[in-house]
Design an enzyme around this catalytic site. Structure first.
Site, PDB file in Angstrom:
ATOM      1  N   HIS A  86      -8.000  -5.145   1.088  1.00 22.68           N
ATOM      2  CA  HIS A  86      -6.709  -4.462   1.159  1.00 22.68           C
ATOM      3  C   HIS A  86      -5.827  -5.006   2.278  1.00 22.68           C
ATOM      4  O   HIS A  86      -4.674  -5.387   2.052  1.00 22.68           O
ATOM      5  CB  HIS A  86      -6.938  -2.964   1.341  1.00 22.68           C
ATOM      6  CG  HIS A  86      -5.741  -2.128   1.049  1.00 22.68           C
ATOM      7  ND1 HIS A  86      -5.156  -2.060  -0.197  1.00 22.68           N
ATOM      8  CD2 HIS A  86      -4.996  -1.305   1.849  1.00 22.68           C
ATOM      9  CE1 HIS A  86      -4.113  -1.235  -0.166  1.00 22.68           C
ATOM     10  NE2 HIS A  86      -3.994  -0.776   1.069  1.00 22.68           N
ATOM     11  N   SER A 115       0.829  -1.199   0.000  1.00 18.03           N
ATOM     12  CA  SER A 115       0.000   0.000   0.000  1.00 18.03           C
ATOM     13  C   SER A 115       0.874   1.265   0.000  1.00 18.03           C
ATOM     14  O   SER A 115       1.566   1.530  -0.986  1.00 18.03           O
ATOM     15  CB  SER A 115      -0.957  -0.032   1.195  1.00 18.03           C
ATOM     16  OG  SER A 115      -1.903   0.990   1.126  1.00 18.03           O
TER      17      SER A 115
END
Length: 395
Positions: free
Chosen positions: A371, A167
């Site tokens: 995620h 990320s």
């Protein structure tokens, strides 16, 4: 009763009843590593602008002697927004990425960027001063990541290293290569998990909050609050009890988590939930978050927007410059997922198209993979990490 107030009350009730949390709750990254019998080291790195950052290291696997002559290539793991090095060790050794890499022959280093739990020191500034918090992920890419890389290469005497970013750990990598392209020569191969550059198609609470970016910055300035979501010891203790899988309050923890990142109940490691939430969020600056908000609104991958006057001063332009992804010459492998709210498929595709040297791209087989599953999922080892190890071995 608010969710937070209820969480506090119920957790204190659980504590009074003698419920024992997971043994790794409220343990630091080095303590978690040592718990499983791996060697753990702490290194301090000072950036060119004075931030003192903490690097955590697993120099070798659990079955390998420290004095082994076997070459162990260094690999740097870099965490996400509001995270820390703990993201890579909060699972059993047969599951967590850091241990898998150490046992596969790598010298594993895990960075902690400025402002998180482990990196709140500076040569002259205090976290109580607003000046300490006047940074976004742009400074992490320009100062922190190069400092990590230079330190690791100096310490190991290696010519280059492998890099795994998750990320924001990918965002700062792209930013570094734009501003300091000489670092292409210091990274052998890059793996991007849940890769983030463009965020125009992100969804969830963070995306919905993005139109209020100016108000958020104004409120932070008015109240003198420049740090974002660092819970501290008391809240960590509360979460360690309330999120224990044996208590019905753990359902509230799951729901809060799902509302932030998307739901994938099948992959949530409920045994480790109190451990995960006592380490995350690890804090950052308001500007780091609002930088992403700005990009959600603009649809661009660009530097921080300070407003026209300050932009002219800093950039000699009314508008913040865009990052040039074509400067990333390092071979790159991307791992993305269809149910990722923050690294949305359309945004990942735009990133993949603009990077000049993507040698591998895999969409995770689980259609519900979210995620945070890239570091928290029960089966991340089978769904993601075994492919990461395989592609690393080729380079």
């Amino acid at each position: 009763m608010t969710n937070l107030a209820g969480l506090i009350l119920l957790s204190l009730t659980a504590a009074s009843l003698g419920t024992s949390p997971h043994p790794l709750v409220n343990k630091s990254t080095p303590q978690i590593i040592a718990y499983y019998g791996y060697p753990a080291e702490v290194h301090l790195v000072t950036t060119d602008d004075g931030y003192i950052l903490e690097l955590h290291r697993i120099p070798h696997g659990i079955k390998e002697a420290q004095n082994s002559t076997r070459p162990r290539p260094p690999i740097l793991l870099q965490h996400c927004l509001l995270c820390s090095s703990a993201e890579f060790v909060m699972n059993t050794p047969d599951k967590a990425l850091a241990y898998l890499l150490a046992d596969s022959g790598y010298d594993v280093w895990m960075g902690n960027v400025r402002g998180n739990t482990y990196s709140k020191n500076h040569v002259s500034l205090s976290p109580r001063q607003k000046e300490f918090w006047q940074f976004s992920w742009a400074e992490m890419g320009y100062y922190d990541l190069p400092a990590f890389i230079d330190y690791i290469l100096s310490k190991t005497q290696a010519e280059d290293l492998y890099y795994v970013g998750f990320s924001m750990g990918t965002t700062i990598f792209w930013a570094m290569m734009n501003d300091r392209p000489e670092y292409n020569q210091k990274v052998r191969f890059m793996v991007g998990l849940g890769p983030v550059a463009y965020v125009g198609n992100a969804k969830g609470p963070l995306a919905r909050a993005s139109p209020r970016v100016a108000m958020i910055e104004s409120l932070a300035k008015f109240f003198g609050k420049y740090e974002f979501l660092s819970f501290g010891f008391l809240m960590d203790k509360i979460l360690s009890f309330a999120c224990d899988e044996r208590l019905f309050t753990s359902a509230l923890c799951r729901n809060i988590l799902f509302k932030m990142t998307g739901a994938n109940r099948e992959q949530l490691n409920e045994e480790f939930l109190p451990v995960l939430l006592s380490n995350t969020p690890a804090g950052t600056s308001i500007w780091t978050v609002t930088h992403y908000f700005q990009e959600m609104i603009s649809g661009n991958f660009q530097k921080y927007d300070y407003g026209e006057n300050l932009n002219l001063e800093k950039y000699n332009s009314k508008y913040p410059p865009k990052y040039n992804l074509s400067k990333v010459e390092v071979p790159v492998a991307l791992f993305s997922s269809e149910n990722d709210w923050l690294a949305a498929p359309k945004d990942v595709e735009q990133l993949r198209h603009e990077l000049p040297n993507v040698v591998y791209h895999q969409v995770v087989a689980d259609p519900m993979f979210t995620h945070l599953d890239f570091v928290w999922a029960k089966d991340a080892d089978q769904l993601v990490y075994k492919y990461v190890l395989k592609i690393l071995s080729v380079f």
